[in-house]
Design a protein around this motif. Structure first.
Motif, short mmCIF file in Angstrom:
data_model
loop_
_atom_site.label_atom_id
_atom_site.label_comp_id
_atom_site.label_asym_id
_atom_site.label_seq_id
_atom_site.Cartn_x
_atom_site.Cartn_y
_atom_site.Cartn_z
N ASP A 168 0.80 -1.22 0.00
CA ASP A 168 0.00 0.00 0.00
C ASP A 168 0.84 1.28 0.00
O ASP A 168 0.33 2.35 -0.30
N ILE A 169 2.11 1.18 0.33
CA ILE A 169 2.93 2.38 0.34
C ILE A 169 3.28 2.84 -1.07
O ILE A 169 3.74 3.97 -1.25
N PHE A 170 3.06 2.02 -2.06
CA PHE A 170 3.39 2.37 -3.44
C PHE A 170 2.18 2.68 -4.29
O PHE A 170 2.22 2.55 -5.51
N ASN A 171 1.09 3.13 -3.69
CA ASN A 171 -0.09 3.40 -4.51
C ASN A 171 -0.01 4.79 -5.15
O ASN A 171 0.84 5.62 -4.82
N PHE A 172 -0.90 5.05 -6.08
CA PHE A 172 -0.91 6.27 -6.89
C PHE A 172 -1.08 7.52 -6.03
O PHE A 172 -0.47 8.56 -6.30
#
Length: 88
Positions: A55-59
């Motif tokens: 989740d830390i790499f979401n848009f």
């Protein structure tokens, strides 16, 4: 003598705040945009430190929040540099 009195009144009227009312309103809007950017940037952590969360790499965190922060800081610079209107 009358000229000195008029100058003293003009200095007294301008002795209040450094910027105009509109500048402070724009600065408040810019501050709200920056706070919203930091809120969008937060989160994404995992409850368990041994488990990796994607989740830390979401848009939202990688794109939207930094753009919003950049807009907010640019807006703050504009709000400070904008020349106040003279309503005389």
């Amino acid at each position: 003598m009358a000229k000195k009195v008029k100058e003293a009144k003009a200095v007294k009227e301008n002795a209040g705040f450094a910027l105009g009312r509109e500048n402070y309103k724009l600065m408040a809007i810019g501050f709200a945009i920056i706070v919203l950017g930091f809120i969008l940037l937060s989160g994404g952590g995992s409850d368990d430190p041994n488990v990796f969360s994607e989740d830390i790499f979401n848009f939202r965190r990688l794109t939207v929040a930094p753009i919003l922060l950049l807009i907010g800081f640019t807006f703050e610079i504009y709000a400070i540099m904008k020349k106040p209107k003279d309503d005389k």
